[in-house]
Design an enzyme around this catalytic site. Sequence first.
Site, mmCIF file in Angstrom:
data_model
loop_
_atom_site.group_PDB
_atom_site.id
_atom_site.type_symbol
_atom_site.label_atom_id
_atom_site.label_comp_id
_atom_site.label_asym_id
_atom_site.label_seq_id
_atom_site.Cartn_x
_atom_site.Cartn_y
_atom_site.Cartn_z
ATOM 1 C CG HIS A 69 -3.214 0.966 7.333
ATOM 2 N ND1 HIS A 69 -4.589 0.857 7.329
ATOM 3 C CD2 HIS A 69 -2.961 2.305 7.276
ATOM 4 C CE1 HIS A 69 -5.130 2.055 7.262
ATOM 5 N NE2 HIS A 69 -4.162 2.943 7.237
ATOM 6 C CG ASP A 70 -3.183 3.576 10.703
ATOM 7 O OD1 ASP A 70 -2.073 3.677 10.143
ATOM 8 O OD2 ASP A 70 -4.183 4.233 10.360
ATOM 9 C CG ASP A 97 -7.727 3.871 2.089
ATOM 10 O OD1 ASP A 97 -8.394 4.660 2.772
ATOM 11 O OD2 ASP A 97 -7.068 2.934 2.569
ATOM 12 C CD GLU A 131 -9.079 6.055 9.852
ATOM 13 O OE1 GLU A 131 -8.166 5.447 10.439
ATOM 14 O OE2 GLU A 131 -8.868 6.944 9.006
ATOM 15 C CG ASP A 147 -7.415 8.323 5.987
ATOM 16 O OD1 ASP A 147 -7.087 7.299 6.621
ATOM 17 O OD2 ASP A 147 -6.833 9.420 6.124
#
Length: 557
Positions: A322-323, A100, A249, A201
């Site tokens: 994860h969100d 990440d 993302e 991210d």
Amino acid sequence: MTGPEPWWTGAVVYQVYPRSFADGNGDGVGDLAGLRQHLDHIADLGVDVVWLSPVYRSPQADNGYDIADYEDIDPLFGTIDEFDALLVEVHRRGMKLVMDLVVNHSSDQHPWFRAALQSRTCPKHDWYIWRDPVDGHEPNGWRAAFGGPAWSWDPGTGQYYLHMFTPQQPDLNWENPDLRAAVYDMMNRWLDRGVDGFRMDVINHIAKDDDALSGDSDAYVMQPRIHEHLQEMHERVFAGREALLTVGEMPGVTVEDAALFTDPERHELDMVFQFEHVGLDHAPSSKFTRNETDLPELKRSLARWQTGLEDRGWNSLYLSNHDQPRPVSRFGAAASGGDPFAFRYESATLLATVLHLHRGTPYVYQGDEIGMVNAAFTTIDQYRDIESHNWFRGAVGRGMPESEALEALAFRSRDNARTPIPWDDSAPAGGFSTTEPWIDMGQGWPRVTVAGDRAAGQRSVYEHHRRLIDLRHRSRTVRLGAFTLLEAEHPTLWAFTRASADTDEPPLVVVANLSSSDLELSASVGRLVGAFVLGNLGEPPVAGTLRPWEARVHECR
């Protein structure tokens, strides 16, 4: 595409959220040692890439997405030597490791920001985004993603700094060339270490509009210089390196935007994470206000991305991470309420079938390969997510009954995806840890476990994922074939074809029944159904009928 196509067109990615995967040292928090102990679980699926959510040094204000040192491992997860050992073992199993990358913002404990606080004249002050007060208040009315103003006051410098998330996550100033150079150097050192790419991210947040910053606007996403920044990143970091993966993302990205970002001739990114399909059940006022999923709308949304990126660019395929809430609880038979385990196996495998048979790179989030369900927490004290706590506090403060707010969290909270992986049914934490875990196990355990699912034979969600991944690896039609949606307005049937012009393989038709009743295929779809290829309930007794929550792949005839 006509070969040689990029390697990732046939790849499948598995996301590890490390604090919830496996605890190797007995402190209740997942870590690198635990991940190493269970690598074969991932490798046996047949996936090609492991995406590791942040394990850098962090105060953990946002579970590691607030980074205080980009080049070291947080002691919560292990050491840099343990990371190197993990990387070797991932590669030894024939997989790649993607890290990440969180460079829209840092932690407020990062040495860069600590230096920026010292003086307006410090060079690193300009590595962040600062504004003077306007009429004694914040420079504009921007709101942070997790609630509250997007500006925090620093009395030492007499300025506000921007943070689009928590106050502990100040935004970096990508207009500063020295900041960009420091980020590129850091990325290159990870790649030199052997890392195989980055998931970036909220990367489309990095380009912000200076004019917008001086007014009352939220124009901080998708500003024009984002393309310049990503092209410069490619030139300074990725150019000349082989077999990497880059995925960005990008909240708010459109199909047209994604075609630019992922056009291989532009040298920006391999693929993006878009949010259109996972925002369809959000109310306009808040994601915590739930709308029922409208299947025709969901089908049309994903189909638009399929056709929009068919000639250039590439799709990333996901239903959870994860969100996001668990797909079984969000889109499956239990989504309308009632028994949370209703048709759990069928729902999990149907959703996986539909996802993996689209054109793009599928992402499997940890736990979805065994059909994990939402946590169903009943008190606010069970939640750990800062976004959930902030929203709950605000909603109750505005007069929402606590029971109603908890019901909203039980469906939407990010913690639904963050409960520990239940490896078995042993106490106290299902083989995840030898002590109480950092967050409760959730309602699925001990009914749903890795050991139990993998022993379930033909009703193993894990085994169905293996079959889907194997089909993608074997079939050029699955990897690269054109996508055509069928019966777009049907309320419970999800059907589409995949066809490739440059292979002798037959075209495929996928049919899925998102209902708890039998479904008769229409004549127009039924006449396409040929030889059986794969299905979540095995070969059908009656070809023209779909059983409840059944998904099948057939050759077209």
